[in-house]
Write an enzyme that holds these catalytic residues in place. Structure first.
Site, PDB file in Angstrom:
ATOM      1  CG  HIS C 250     -20.583  59.136  16.517  1.00  0.00           C
ATOM      2  ND1 HIS C 250     -21.090  59.344  15.263  1.00  0.00           N
ATOM      3  CD2 HIS C 250     -19.354  59.689  16.523  1.00  0.00           C
ATOM      4  CE1 HIS C 250     -20.189  59.990  14.542  1.00  0.00           C
ATOM      5  NE2 HIS C 250     -19.123  60.208  15.291  1.00  0.00           N
ATOM      6  NE  ARG C 270     -22.155  64.012  10.623  1.00  0.00           N
ATOM      7  CZ  ARG C 270     -22.031  64.360  11.894  1.00  0.00           C
ATOM      8  NH1 ARG C 270     -22.476  65.522  12.322  1.00  0.00           N
ATOM      9  NH2 ARG C 270     -21.437  63.558  12.729  1.00  0.00           N
TER      10      ARG C 270
END
Lengths: 339, 262, 628
Positions: C250, C270
């Site tokens: 990740h 994000r």
């Protein structure tokens, strides 16, 4: 830097606090210290943990006497000279060291009636408004760490209440379902009062104080549930309003009769009412304080709020007539595993 | 030293000898509550049975402890007649005080406060209960805590009377006493409306907020107030006592009302 | 030492109580089979709770242009066309039904204005597609399934008087060995963690749903349970693993403070406007957009910023590139000396959104950082870096039934432990829907398989005795290696040498070290007794971690290209030839790991037609395109 720790070690036959001096680094939490202990001095120190991020609720323990999550208790909250005492949850039987037998909670979970899907609404057709689901969503944040169950004095200090009392975790479950916009059961309040022991709670709010998810257990679940019980049992204005307006969506008594029949005939067994014990104490006798009971005289073994005869569409009993469309009796699906 | 388990049988709890291992000053909060509530109750009791210095004739200031004033002693303070007999054990506001007392006694916040501070059940979280057995609010007499709803309805009406007192005093001009009365009334309303029962009636009992937008807004408003219920409970104790003391002092002539107009 | 072994008889045994396991168990129970669920930790604590973003399903609630074909395309693109196309197809088609089904179990997803399930944007998905509940979707999923199982138990109670009559949860129980009757599964052997007593589950069908392998890595978001048990059990019983070299790192895990290193910062940070900056304050992702994605992603900051409010007319910001691209970009920035003090980069949402918006959209992120690290994400940026998160490879299964390939019969796998579905890289949100879709299928087919058997296979006594002996060995041994030490050493080997960026020399070195470790693990010893002894539990898990690590290292050395979750510094390009090859790992009689190449199944023409030819040309050989 070394810090002083006292950790309870032992099992159901007894045990005691053991002293350890452990290295502590910047930014660590209590669970890190336990891991360091396991990796060095005490490889068989028993402790539950999983996610280490305050999301799974496994590492419940008591740190300096307060119920907390080991992974959410930063070492920086203690002073350098402070001795840190770590003990297992007091309310539940101990298995070994910091691990306790929390099966009480799983038993209570089983006794809480599950979500009853609305009849006649197909999957994908569920429509709910955000403002309607928000209250229940708060309670679904629960990570089942059982700190509330552990800290609640009703069972923590009075083991004998365990049978009659489900605890804060399951009050929020009851509230969650009662506030669920599409739940099809209307007897959550009765269940909370009669089977979960809602009346035991004296709202001293320790459950809210220890909740790591900051769920407002008392203000948003327990008190509203108590108020909902008051609604149907004690409040004259509500009763009057119900008479005048002939509607009360809380009780959803106005559900269409056709729907109600559909619900009984359509198999929704998970919504079926659980068998309830007669309202007698553990000694098998009725409560002495009749004054407190809503109706005087012997309490009905069917629950106090049932009047007979029941409306036929509410009877869930299926007459044992052979149904030609079904096989005679469905054998328990063991697949021959017991042979 | 190894202590043995407290309970016989396989399912024993961890044998921890200390009754609580809390190291913080957990006893401080219940102690303050105990002292605060005791002092207030003592003051209120004395004042209610004093039967004097409750009304300032000139400016129509009536202390909330004597409102509505219903005995012959009331004089001009009697707004609603004087049906009650003149006996020292009967307070001037004998018809409302019991309900106000009941409202506060059954209030969800005060219950927490006195169960902890007076009844020690429990004194603080993770500190053992002071009693061997416990049945909570399941039976007589504590089951009557559920009457909070009635008490709320009564308190709502009494708040209207208190508002009337403030309005009536306003007819004489403006003094510090008026300000005190208004502050007290506003706080009383805030406390009364922030009540958990009120929150429930306002909208908490609904299953679908989306179908009742007005009640939802009212519920949201009450919910916001409700988070301050504890603070308001203490603030109103303060404003009640202060209002009463101010009126007592002016009435007794210890000092005179600070007049702004008139 | 007493070695009494309890016997339990079931039709279907599900190993693992995460999303896939619970969904499989529900299906097996609904098919009328007596089902056991085995959970290494408490019921409801599974690693699934960590999934934050949501569950991807093309319901089209937010953007009606979404459908299963678009979802299928996104999944194949994300996996760089190495996916088992049939699995990706089934997944895209069935995910919406599985999500809707959860609502009938009582799940409460966030809603759209018209009352449907709300869906959010996520890296790699063309349309808003992730059904979510704030940022605790995984918790909602596990709790819903848990409560569904309880409701099934209540039905059984009403009918039979016993909650456990048809479906029973064995919590805190670990399986160490699968038992066979010839080539058929006959049961599973394990121990109760609390008492240390042994237990044999006799069952003709076993569903593996044990999750991943992240605990072999130093920096990981995975919990202690993720020791590759299912992978190892499958290997030892004759099944095969595919594409174990593909591990997802990740891109944004916490790198500070040290104690929570590895914990994920969800991608929705994000998706909701968070940007990545290096120590110079530069928004560096614009420099790392690969050619294949050039068309879909914005080239200027202005265009990227417009996308948040007007996604139809602007291209997406490069922060939303697939995870591997972001991870690689962060790695390059840190290696180039532009990293944060703790060795990551800065993820900043504080300057992009007002504080109350952040708290509303990312409540548990805000909570987590505040409580764990004393960082207020509404005021300061986070320090993030790559962390081992998910394994794309796993048990090689039949796409439709979840039945394991290889010599064994009666073994099924679903969820992270199975391989193929995600190809070389998994899209965010696809794992939760994967659990549901293939969990259901595995449960259904396991039940159907039991039906076809004329006679129940029986485990042999010899196997039982051998399993007992292996399990007791670390306790009996007395003197030997410390399991915690061994785990640290293993994590160091995997983290340093088989990590996010790989080289031939390091990989061969890793294999050598893993061989050395194998000798040491065979000599592991622990003190104490069998009751809740974490040292003993770890000692038994080590064996599994080691064997799976070896598969990963071997496959990583073999695959000479960079693709998705596998990056070779010495072979930085994606190769169309390698796209046609799956690496399959198996175990021989002597316990040695073998690797062989198998062809990737060819896409059916109608699925191939969903893509533009020019896009396919980036992945496929001329020969394949010609054969179209």
């Amino acid at each position: 830097m070394k810090r002083h720790f006292r950790v309870w070690r032992g099992d159901s036959s007894g045990g005691d606090l053991e002293d350890f001096d452990v290295e502590v680094n910047d930014g660590e939490v209590v669970l890190d210290i336990i891991h360091r202990l396991q990796a060095t001095e005490a490889p068989d120190l028993a402790c539950r943990w999983n996610c280490k991020a305050g999301k799974c609720g496994s590492c419940s323990m008591e740190i300096n006497g307060m119920p907390r999550l080991g992974c959410m208790t930063r070492m920086s909250t203690f002073t350098a000279a402070e001795t840190i005492t770590i003990t297992p949850l007091r309310t539940f039987p101990v298995i070994r060291d910091l691990v306790t037998d929390v099966s009480f909670n799983y038993e209570k979970a089983r006794e809480t009636p599950a979500f009853a899907p609305p009849a006649g609404v197909a999957p994908g057709q569920y429509r709910m408004q955000q403002i309607d689901v928000e209250r229940s969503q708060e309670f679904r944040k629960c990570i089942e760490c059982y700190l509330c169950q552990n800290t609640c004095h009703v069972v923590r200090d009075h083991e004998e209440n365990k049978e009659a009392f489900s605890g804060p975790r399951f009050f929020i479950r009851a509230a969650e379902l009662d506030m669920h916009p599409l739940d099809d059961r209307t007897d959550r309040k009765q269940h909370a009062q009669q089977s979960q022991g809602l009346g035991f709670c004296n709202i001293t709010k320790c459950c809210t104080e220890v909740c790591p998810e900051h769920i407002k257990i008392t203000d948003n679940a327990i008190i509203p549930m108590k108020e909902r019980v008051v609604d149907r049992r004690y409040d004259p204005l509500v009763r009057l309003g119900r008479k005048i307006f002939r509607r009360d969506q809380l009780e959803s008594e106005g559900a269409l009769p056709s729907q109600r029949t559909a619900r009984v005939t359509a198999e929704t067994p998970s919504g079926r009412r659980l068998p309830e014990a007669p309202a007698v104490g553990p000694d098998g006798r009725l409560d002495i304080s009749e004054l407190a009971a809503p109706s005087q005289g012997g309490l009905s073994p069917f629950g106090e709020d049932l009047t007979f005869p029941l409306p036929p569409e509410q009877v869930t009993y299926h007459h044992p007539e052979p149904d030609p469309t079904l096989p005679q009796s469905e054998p328990p699906a063991t697949g021959g595993s017991n042979s | 030293m190894t202590t043995t388990a407290t309970r016989p049988g396989g399912r024993a709890r961890a044998a921890i000898s200390a009754r609580t291992l809390r190291t913080d000053r957990w006893w401080l909060a219940p102690l303050i509550t105990f002292l605060g509530l005791s002092a207030w109750v003592a003051y209120a009791t004395v004042r209610v049975f004093l039967h004097k210095w409750f009304y300032v004739d000139e400016y129509h200031y009536l202390t909330p402890f004597y409102s509505p004033c219903l005995t012959d002693r009331c004089g001009d303070a009697a707004e609603f007649g004087t049906p009650l007999p003149n006996f020292w054990l009967i307070p001037e506001a004998a018809l409302t005080l019991p309900f106000l007392l009941l409202f506060r006694l059954t209030c969800y916040y005060y219950r927490k406060a006195y169960y902890r501070a007076f009844w020690l059940s429990p004194p603080a979280c993770a500190v053992p209960d002071g009693h061997r057995t416990y049945s909570g609010e399941t039976r007589f007499p504590l089951v009557f805590q559920n009457a909070h709803r009635y008490a709320f309805y009564a308190a709502f009406l009494i708040s209207i009377i208190n508002t009337w007192d403030a309005v009536r005093a306003q007819t004489t001009g403006l003094g510090l006493g008026n300000v005190v009365l208004w502050v007290n009334v506003i706080m009383l309303w805030a406390y009364t409306l922030s009540c958990h029962s009120c929150r429930h009636i306002a909208g908490g009992r609904l299953k679908h907020f989306s179908k009742h937008p007005v009640r939802y807004r009212f519920w949201t408003f009450v919910s916001k107030l409700n988070t301050r219920h504890m603070q308001l409970a203490w603030i109103t104790l303060g404003t009640l006592a202060l209002t009463d003391f101010y009126i007592m002092a002016v009435s007794a002539g210890w000092f005179s009302d600070l007049r702004i107009i008139g | 030492m007493t070695t009494t072994t309890e016997r339990q008889l079931y039709d279907v045994v599900v190993i693992g109580a995460g999303g896939a396991g619970l969904r499989a168990a529900i299906e097996a129970r609904l098919a009328g089979k007596r089902t056991a669920i085995i959970s290494k930790s408490l019921f409801g604590k599974a690693h699934t709770v960590m999934a934050e973003g949501g569950a991807a399903a093309a319901m089209g609630n937010v953007n009606s242009r979404d459908n299963w074909m678009v979802h299928f395309r996104d999944t194949m693109r994300g996996g760089k066309f190495l996916n088992n196309f049939r699995m990706a197809e089934l997944h895209a088609k069935e995910a919406p039904e599985r999500i809707w089904e959860l609502e009938t179990y009582g799940a409460l997803f966030d809603r759209t204005k018209d009352g449907k399930i709300s869906q959010r944007n996520f890296g790699g998905h063309e349309y808003p597609r992730l059904a979510h509940v704030g940022d605790r979707t995984g918790l909602e999923l596990i709790r819903t399934l848990q409560q569904k199982i309880v409701s099934l138990q209540q039905e059984d109670f009403a009918e039979t008087g016993s909650y456990d009559s048809r479906i029973r949860v064995f919590q805190e129980t670990t399986i160490t060995e699968l038992l066979l009757d010839g080539d058929r599964i006959a049961g599973a052997f394990g121990y109760y963690r609390d008492s240390g007593d042994f237990v044999v589950f006799e069952a003709p069908a076993v569903v593996l749903a044990t999750g991943g392998v992240g605990r072999s890595y130093k920096v990981t978001s995975n919990s202690w349970e993720y020791t590759g048990d299912g992978h190892a059990l499958a290997l030892r019983s004759g099944a095969t693993l595919i594409n174990m070299e593909f591990l997802q790192f990740h891109p944004t895990g916490m790198v500070w403070p040290p104690s929570v290193k590895g914990i994920l910062v969800t991608e929705s940070v994000r998706g909701d406007g968070g940007v990545l900056r290096n120590s110079e304050g530069k928004r560096f992702m614009f420099d790392y957009v690969p050619d294949v994605f050039r068309k879909q992603y914005a080239e200027t900051e202005e265009e990227a910023d417009r996308w948040y409010t007007d996604p139809d007319n602007n291209r997406r910001p490069p922060e939303l590139l697939p995870r591997d691209e972001v991870a690689r970009a962060i790695n390059s920035e840190v290696k180039a000396g532009r990293g944060s003090p703790a060795g990551g980069v800065f993820l900043d949402v504080s300057t992009r959104l007002p504080a109350e918006q952040i708290i509303k959209r990312l409540p548990s992120m805000h909570h987590q950082f505040k409580e764990l690290a004393d960082v207020d994400i509404t005021k300061e940026p986070m320090e993030v870096g790559p962390t081992c998160h998910y394994v794309m490879g796993g048990v090689e299964v039949d796409p439709d039934s979840g039945a394991a390939f290889g010599s064994v019969q009666g073994l099924f796998a679903a969820g992270e432990v199975s391989g193929g579905m995600h190809g070389s890289n998994r899209l965010g949100g696809n794992s939760l829907s994967d659990l549901l879709v293939f969990g259901k299928r595995a449960g259904e087919h396991a039940a159907a398989y039991v039906e076809t058997l004329a006679k129940r296979p029986t485990p042999s006594r010899v196997d039982l005795a051998a399993a007992t002996e292996v399990a007791l060995a670390p306790l009996v041994r007395g003197e030997g290696e410390n399991p915690y030490r061994l785990q640290q050493d293993l994590q160091a080997v995997m983290g340093d040498l088989v990590g996010i960026i790989r080289r031939e020399g390091e990989l061969s070195d890793a294999l050598k070290r893993l061989h050395e470790l194998r000798v040491r693990v065979a000599n592991v010893a622990v003190g104490g007794d069998r009751r809740y002894n974490p040292g003993w539990h770890l000692a038994l898990d080590l064996r599994n971690m080691l064997i799976v690590s070896e598969c990963t290292a071997k496959a990583a050395l073999e695959r000479e290209e960079s693709r998705g979750g596998h990056t070779r510094e010495d072979f930085p390009k994606m190769s169309a030839e390698w796209r046609r090859i799956n690496l399959v790992c198996s175990l021989d009689e002597a316990g040695e790991v073998h690797l062989e190449r198998k062809p990737v199944p060819t896409l059916r023409p109608e699925l191939l037609d969903l893509f533009e030819r020019s896009e396919l040309a980036k992945y496929m050989t001329d020969e394949e395109l010609g054969a179209e």
